[in-house]
Design a protein around this motif. Structure first.
Motif, mmCIF file in Angstrom:
data_model
loop_
_atom_site.group_PDB
_atom_site.id
_atom_site.type_symbol
_atom_site.label_atom_id
_atom_site.label_comp_id
_atom_site.label_asym_id
_atom_site.label_seq_id
_atom_site.Cartn_x
_atom_site.Cartn_y
_atom_site.Cartn_z
ATOM 1 N N HIS A 1 34.335 13.389 -24.220
ATOM 2 C CA HIS A 1 35.132 14.101 -25.226
ATOM 3 C C HIS A 1 34.727 15.566 -25.261
ATOM 4 O O HIS A 1 33.540 15.894 -25.212
ATOM 5 C CB HIS A 1 34.955 13.492 -26.619
ATOM 6 C CG HIS A 1 35.714 12.220 -26.809
ATOM 7 N ND1 HIS A 1 35.168 10.982 -26.527
ATOM 8 C CD2 HIS A 1 36.995 11.987 -27.234
ATOM 9 C CE1 HIS A 1 36.057 10.034 -26.780
ATOM 10 N NE2 HIS A 1 37.170 10.619 -27.208
ATOM 11 N N CYS A 2 35.734 16.429 -25.337
ATOM 12 C CA CYS A 2 35.493 17.858 -25.520
ATOM 13 C C CYS A 2 35.080 18.095 -26.963
ATOM 14 O O CYS A 2 35.759 17.661 -27.899
ATOM 15 C CB CYS A 2 36.759 18.651 -25.195
ATOM 16 S SG CYS A 2 36.632 20.419 -25.585
ATOM 17 N N ARG A 3 33.954 18.783 -27.158
ATOM 18 C CA ARG A 3 33.447 19.009 -28.516
ATOM 19 C C ARG A 3 34.263 20.041 -29.288
ATOM 20 O O ARG A 3 34.157 20.112 -30.497
ATOM 21 C CB ARG A 3 31.979 19.464 -28.467
ATOM 22 C CG ARG A 3 31.000 18.485 -27.818
ATOM 23 C CD ARG A 3 31.120 17.079 -28.393
ATOM 24 N NE ARG A 3 30.010 16.227 -27.996
ATOM 25 C CZ ARG A 3 29.995 15.442 -26.930
ATOM 26 N NH1 ARG A 3 31.046 15.392 -26.125
ATOM 27 N NH2 ARG A 3 28.944 14.689 -26.658
ATOM 28 N N LYS A 4 35.104 20.802 -28.584
ATOM 29 C CA LYS A 4 35.896 21.820 -29.278
ATOM 30 C C LYS A 4 37.269 21.303 -29.706
ATOM 31 O O LYS A 4 37.693 21.519 -30.845
ATOM 32 C CB LYS A 4 36.070 23.069 -28.406
ATOM 33 C CG LYS A 4 36.658 24.239 -29.199
ATOM 34 C CD LYS A 4 36.633 25.530 -28.404
ATOM 35 C CE LYS A 4 36.886 26.734 -29.298
ATOM 36 N NZ LYS A 4 38.103 26.645 -30.104
ATOM 37 N N CYS A 5 37.986 20.611 -28.798
ATOM 38 C CA CYS A 5 39.329 20.142 -29.155
ATOM 39 C C CYS A 5 39.375 18.658 -29.466
ATOM 40 O O CYS A 5 40.354 18.174 -30.048
ATOM 41 C CB CYS A 5 40.322 20.473 -28.042
ATOM 42 S SG CYS A 5 40.043 19.570 -26.490
ATOM 43 N N GLY A 6 38.349 17.911 -29.070
ATOM 44 C CA GLY A 6 38.290 16.492 -29.374
ATOM 45 C C GLY A 6 39.029 15.596 -28.406
ATOM 46 O O GLY A 6 39.053 14.367 -28.580
ATOM 47 N N LYS A 7 39.621 16.162 -27.377
ATOM 48 C CA LYS A 7 40.406 15.350 -26.442
ATOM 49 C C LYS A 7 39.514 14.471 -25.566
ATOM 50 O O LYS A 7 38.372 14.836 -25.247
ATOM 51 C CB LYS A 7 41.280 16.250 -25.568
ATOM 52 C CG LYS A 7 42.439 16.880 -26.319
ATOM 53 C CD LYS A 7 43.319 17.710 -25.409
ATOM 54 C CE LYS A 7 44.513 18.290 -26.178
ATOM 55 N NZ LYS A 7 45.373 19.126 -25.315
ATOM 56 N N ALA A 8 40.069 13.321 -25.187
ATOM 57 C CA ALA A 8 39.381 12.417 -24.265
ATOM 58 C C ALA A 8 39.609 12.916 -22.848
ATOM 59 O O ALA A 8 40.759 13.059 -22.411
ATOM 60 C CB ALA A 8 39.913 10.997 -24.437
ATOM 61 N N VAL A 9 38.541 13.191 -22.129
ATOM 62 C CA VAL A 9 38.647 13.801 -20.802
ATOM 63 C C VAL A 9 37.690 13.126 -19.830
ATOM 64 O O VAL A 9 36.723 12.463 -20.231
ATOM 65 C CB VAL A 9 38.350 15.316 -20.862
ATOM 66 C CG1 VAL A 9 39.457 16.076 -21.568
ATOM 67 C CG2 VAL A 9 37.014 15.580 -21.545
ATOM 68 N N CYS A 10 37.977 13.278 -18.537
ATOM 69 C CA CYS A 10 37.089 12.760 -17.495
ATOM 70 C C CYS A 10 36.012 13.793 -17.186
ATOM 71 O O CYS A 10 36.077 14.941 -17.636
ATOM 72 C CB CYS A 10 37.888 12.416 -16.242
ATOM 73 S SG CYS A 10 38.589 13.854 -15.407
ATOM 74 N N GLY A 11 35.029 13.404 -16.402
ATOM 75 C CA GLY A 11 33.935 14.298 -16.073
ATOM 76 C C GLY A 11 34.372 15.520 -15.297
ATOM 77 O O GLY A 11 33.864 16.623 -15.498
ATOM 78 N N LYS A 12 35.363 15.357 -14.409
ATOM 79 C CA LYS A 12 35.833 16.481 -13.589
ATOM 80 C C LYS A 12 36.507 17.542 -14.443
ATOM 81 O O LYS A 12 36.394 18.738 -14.180
ATOM 82 C CB LYS A 12 36.800 15.966 -12.524
ATOM 83 C CG LYS A 12 37.243 17.027 -11.530
ATOM 84 C CD LYS A 12 38.156 16.440 -10.465
ATOM 85 C CE LYS A 12 38.620 17.524 -9.494
ATOM 86 N NZ LYS A 12 39.535 16.973 -8.466
ATOM 87 N N CYS A 13 37.216 17.095 -15.486
ATOM 88 C CA CYS A 13 37.933 18.041 -16.360
ATOM 89 C C CYS A 13 37.049 18.587 -17.477
ATOM 90 O O CYS A 13 37.523 19.367 -18.309
ATOM 91 C CB CYS A 13 39.166 17.369 -16.955
ATOM 92 S SG CYS A 13 40.443 16.958 -15.751
#
Length: 404
Positions: free
Chosen positions: A317-329
């Motif tokens: 998870h991105c700590r700024k926007c909260g989106k669920a993301v993979c390691g590459k992104c």
């Protein structure tokens, strides 16, 4: 032949840090609580070794006990009122013992003892305006007594052992933080209490509470290494998370005149937070079965893995926007101080590009006390901070270089 001009070294900015004024040593066990004596160069301490000591600074510059008093049980906590010089001490056996100190701090007169709890007293507060003594114990009981008669006025059972206690005189709200991570707010009357609300925000137990009656903000420290600022007065449910420790937060103190929070932890860190900035809540983490940036399936999304013939990836998870993301992104890291992240944390690549240098500017300063802190007391008048540690040592600090 012209003389060769040597480049001059650039002056380095002076690093502001607390100044260690004194080490007070002599306790045989951990000093569970201690306070600076206002308008005096003195310290009152209670220890696991059963002693109550009043340390006064001598002509030699060292602190020596003017009072050495042995209690019948280990001293777990204390509350000192400078106006009345009333000292209330919580003991391991559940007793609260009250004393009056002489004006010269050379004599301690017993007033009364009462059995407030069935086991160790964990926190104690003396409220002069109401003549109440508030306390919590390992028996999971919050109780309040009349300080004049020692009569129990009321009690409330908490869901877990309480380890944080604060009181607001104006509203008669008591704040109780417990080891389950819950904070409970009660309204106290003379002999009854009413539950206002209870809330959670930490993933670990609450270890310390601090109340700012002016801004009407409650700070909670936790074994999950974080501090949360709860906007009680704003009635908007705002909770700001502060991440600045590598171990559990043990103690909190707030400097109202400069709007700075001091948090101390088991890592020995003293962190001074600037709370006079517009902070942002951390976003809720979003749920998704695939990366919300590249649409790659996560490892539990068997259908999309089969349809796309792709191996499932781990979710972050991105700590700024909260989106669920993979390691590459989310390969980048960044501090986000206005969100409370003073250390670098995982962010998605697009958020990393959007974060400006101004947004990365720190809002806290970090200092090493060189001992694992269990308790602090801040004297705002002098700008002095007292820390007591697991090393049985009390340290006195001049905090004016960093709290000003």
């Amino acid at each position: 032949m012209a003389a060769e001009v040597q480049p001059q070294p650039q002056p380095q900015p002076l690093t502001r840090k607390p100044i260690l004024l004194q080490r007070v040593e002599g306790s045989q066990e951990v000093v569970n609580m201690a306070v600076l004596v206002p308008k005096e160069e003195g310290v009152i301490s209670v220890s696991e070794d059963r002693t109550v000591r009043v340390w006064l600074k001598r002509d030699s510059g060292q602190y020596w006990p003017s009072i050495y008093y042995v209690m019948p049980s280990p001293c777990s906590c204390m509350s000192f009122n400078p106006e009345t010089r009333r000292l209330s001490i919580g003991l391991d056996n559940g007793t609260i013992s009250e004393f009056i100190l002489s004006e010269d701090y050379n004599k301690m007169t017993p007033v009364r003892n009462y059995q407030a709890h069935q086991s160790r007293v964990t926190m104690i507060l003396f409220v002069l305006e109401l003549e109440w003594v508030l306390s919590t114990g390992q028996d999971k009981l919050f109780a309040w007594h009349c300080s004049e008669s020692a009569r129990r006025l009321g009690g409330y059972r908490t869901s877990a052992v309480a380890s944080g206690l604060q009181f607001d005189v104006e509203t008669r709200h008591v704040f109780i933080g417990d080891q389950s991570g819950q904070v409970t707010i009660l309204t106290l009357e003379q002999d009854t209490c009413t539950l206002v609300t209870a809330f959670r925000g930490h993933t670990g137990g609450v270890t310390a509470l601090c109340w700012d009656p002016v801004q009407r903000v409650l700070f909670s420290g936790s074994s999950d290494h974080s501090v949360i600022m709860w906007d009680i007065g704003g009635r908007k449910g705002t909770a700001i998370e502060l991440q600045g420790h590598n171990d559990k937060v043990q103690a909190l103190s707030y400097a109202q005149h400069t709007r700075q929070l001091i948090s101390c932890g088991g890592d020995g860190g003293i962190v001074v937070w600037n709370m006079d900035v517009e902070r942002q809540e951390t976003p809720e983490w979003l749920d998704s079965d695939s990366c919300q940036k590249c649409d790659q399936p996560f490892f539990w999304n068997f259908k999309q893995m089969w349809d796309s013939k792709k191996i499932g990836l781990r979710q972050h998870h991105c700590r700024k926007c909260g989106k669920a993301v993979c390691g590459k992104c989310s390969s980048k890291r960044s501090s986000i101080p206005l969100m409370g992240f003073e250390f670098e944390v995982r962010v998605c690549d697009s958020c990393h590009e959007a974060i400006t240098d101004e947004e990365r500017a720190p809002t806290a300063t970090f200092h090493d006390s060189k001992h694992n802190i269990v308790h602090v007391h801040f004297d705002a008048t002098r700008g002095w901070l007292l820390t007591s540690g697991t090393d049985k040592v009390i340290k006195l600090w001049d905090m004016t270089p960093v709290v000003s």
